[in-house]
Design an enzyme around this catalytic site. Structure first.
Site, PDB file in Angstrom:
ATOM      1  N   GLU A 170       1.025  -1.109  -0.062  1.00 49.72           N
ATOM      2  CA  GLU A 170      -0.002   0.045  -0.105  1.00 49.72           C
ATOM      3  C   GLU A 170       0.767   1.269   0.153  1.00 49.72           C
ATOM      4  O   GLU A 170       2.127   1.245   0.454  1.00 49.72           O
ATOM      5  CB  GLU A 170      -0.788   0.067   1.214  1.00 49.72           C
ATOM      6  CG  GLU A 170      -2.008  -0.996   1.219  1.00 49.72           C
ATOM      7  CD  GLU A 170      -3.077  -0.837   2.354  1.00 49.72           C
ATOM      8  OE1 GLU A 170      -2.925   0.062   3.306  1.00 49.72           O
ATOM      9  OE2 GLU A 170      -3.598  -1.825   2.630  1.00 49.72           O
ATOM     10  N   ARG A 184      -7.446   6.785 -23.149  1.00 46.04           N
ATOM     11  CA  ARG A 184      -7.639   6.084 -24.323  1.00 46.04           C
ATOM     12  C   ARG A 184      -8.946   5.294 -24.406  1.00 46.04           C
ATOM     13  O   ARG A 184      -9.174   5.145 -25.579  1.00 46.04           O
ATOM     14  CB  ARG A 184      -6.431   5.284 -24.802  1.00 46.04           C
ATOM     15  CG  ARG A 184      -5.143   5.962 -24.891  1.00 46.04           C
ATOM     16  CD  ARG A 184      -4.047   5.457 -25.777  1.00 46.04           C
ATOM     17  NE  ARG A 184      -2.801   5.548 -25.323  1.00 46.04           N
ATOM     18  CZ  ARG A 184      -1.692   5.022 -25.722  1.00 46.04           C
ATOM     19  NH1 ARG A 184      -1.817   4.372 -26.866  1.00 46.04           N
ATOM     20  NH2 ARG A 184      -0.603   5.281 -25.107  1.00 46.04           N
ATOM     21  N   GLN A 185      -9.351   4.623 -23.287  1.00 45.45           N
ATOM     22  CA  GLN A 185     -10.665   4.175 -23.649  1.00 45.45           C
ATOM     23  C   GLN A 185     -11.683   5.036 -23.189  1.00 45.45           C
ATOM     24  O   GLN A 185     -12.263   4.998 -21.961  1.00 45.45           O
ATOM     25  CB  GLN A 185     -10.408   3.020 -22.529  1.00 45.45           C
ATOM     26  CG  GLN A 185     -11.715   1.968 -22.551  1.00 45.45           C
ATOM     27  CD  GLN A 185     -11.799   0.891 -23.505  1.00 45.45           C
ATOM     28  OE1 GLN A 185     -10.893   0.493 -24.171  1.00 45.45           O
ATOM     29  NE2 GLN A 185     -13.095   0.418 -23.680  1.00 45.45           N
ATOM     30  N   HIS A 221      -6.331  12.579 -24.822  1.00 43.70           N
ATOM     31  CA  HIS A 221      -6.488  11.740 -26.105  1.00 43.70           C
ATOM     32  C   HIS A 221      -7.460  11.922 -26.701  1.00 43.70           C
ATOM     33  O   HIS A 221      -7.603  12.317 -27.908  1.00 43.70           O
ATOM     34  CB  HIS A 221      -6.574  10.353 -25.610  1.00 43.70           C
ATOM     35  CG  HIS A 221      -6.686   9.503 -26.649  1.00 43.70           C
ATOM     36  ND1 HIS A 221      -5.531   9.357 -27.594  1.00 43.70           N
ATOM     37  CD2 HIS A 221      -7.515   8.584 -26.960  1.00 43.70           C
ATOM     38  CE1 HIS A 221      -6.123   8.314 -28.584  1.00 43.70           C
ATOM     39  NE2 HIS A 221      -7.355   7.845 -28.295  1.00 43.70           N
ATOM     40  N   LYS A 280      -1.841   5.065 -45.620  1.00 42.74           N
ATOM     41  CA  LYS A 280      -1.544   3.796 -45.773  1.00 42.74           C
ATOM     42  C   LYS A 280      -2.406   3.175 -47.041  1.00 42.74           C
ATOM     43  O   LYS A 280      -3.553   3.564 -47.247  1.00 42.74           O
ATOM     44  CB  LYS A 280      -2.128   3.029 -44.327  1.00 42.74           C
ATOM     45  CG  LYS A 280      -1.433   3.205 -43.248  1.00 42.74           C
ATOM     46  CD  LYS A 280      -1.882   2.635 -42.114  1.00 42.74           C
ATOM     47  CE  LYS A 280      -1.126   2.834 -40.926  1.00 42.74           C
ATOM     48  NZ  LYS A 280      -1.528   2.128 -39.669  1.00 42.74           N
TER      49      LYS A 280
END
Length: 283
Positions: free
Chosen positions: A36, A87-88, A120, A182
């Site tokens: 802890e 990011r989530q 983000h 791409k």
């Protein structure tokens, strides 16, 4: 007003305090035998406190929540230079948490204002239960590049999602900006090249808000050299550099690789402190 910080944001916190002309108060950190975390703000606070802490890992997250609670007697502004779990920001599959929402709500308790840096997704601000403000270091990245004296560099985003960020940076020097496109050549082969401009004979600076594993950038760097680039450099706000990313990119041919001090690294070449200090003056 005084400034306190978590263990991994000490340098940036002191720089912010210096810009504001206030004191950075020492915090002592330790750990119990069972793992802890413990901390103690070791000096007196004023009526207003600036709490600085990047969420770089789980321990940093817990430290930041403990530090906010330790400052419960003051009016607190929270500065999260780098926010892990951001990011989530939505459910991509059934059964997933919205991690950004969980983190934002947990860190909102006990603070009146929150300042983030190149988070983000800007929409994450709505998850905080306090007034949230996101800052961009695009101009600071641009100033750094300008100071390197590159001859007519091409500022290159790794994808279309980062194109606006690249354009903001390019505006600082009046440079051209582009993003990597791409093209799938076969089931296993993909070609990456700038959408608009030719890189032959040019200095190229790949820019992004976060560099994490560096895999895509390493592949892109090799392809840019194949297309005739004179030199490839990389700059980001948040240098996560997980899994050996720094070495991976240098080995791929990236001549220089820098980040800000939102995550404190040896390659932190420019600071978020002045940008954050100016925002704090307006809170």
């Amino acid at each position: 007003m005084k400034v306190v910080c978590t263990e991994k944001s000490q340098i940036l916190a002191v720089r912010i305090a210096d810009h504001l002309g206030v004191q950075a108060v020492e915090t002592r950190f330790s750990q119990f035998p069972d793992g802890e975390l413990y901390l103690q703000v070791a000096g007196p606070l004023d009526d207003e406190t600036v709490i600085v802490g990047s969420v770089t890992d789980n321990d940093a997250f817990i430290q930041l929540m403990l530090l906010i609670d330790a400052c419960e007697a003051t009016t607190n502004t929270l500065v999260i230079p780098y926010m892990g779990y951001a990011r989530q920001d939505k459910k991509f599959r059934d059964g997933e948490p919205v991690s950004a929402r969980v983190a934002a709500r947990a860190l909102s308790r006990g603070v009146s204002d929150v300042i983030t840096v190149n988070i983000h997704e800007k929409e994450i601000a709505r998850y905080f239960d306090a007034a949230a403000h996101d800052l961009s270091l695009a101009a600071d990245v641009g100033e750094y590049i300008k100071g390197r004296g590159f001859a007519d560099p091409l500022i290159l985003a790794p994808d279309s999602g980062a194109a606006d960020f690249a354009m903001e940076i390019a505006a600082e020097g009046g440079w051209q900006a582009d993003y990597l496109k791409k093209t799938r050549l076969s089931g296993e082969e993909v070609r990456m090249e700038p959408k608009t401009f030719d890189v032959k004979g040019r200095e190229v600076v790949i820019v992004d808000d976060i560099i994490s594993t560096g895999g895509t950038l390493a592949t892109a760097t090799k392809m840019l050299y194949d297309q005739g680039a004179y030199a490839v450099h990389a700059a980001c706000v948040h240098g996560v550099f997980t899994g050996g990313a720094y070495v991976r990119l240098r080995a791929a041919g990236v001549k220089s690789l820098v980040c800000s001090d939102t995550i404190e690294r040896a390659c932190s070449a420019f600071t978020a402190a002045n940008r954050i200090a100016e925002a704090l003056k307006k809170c």
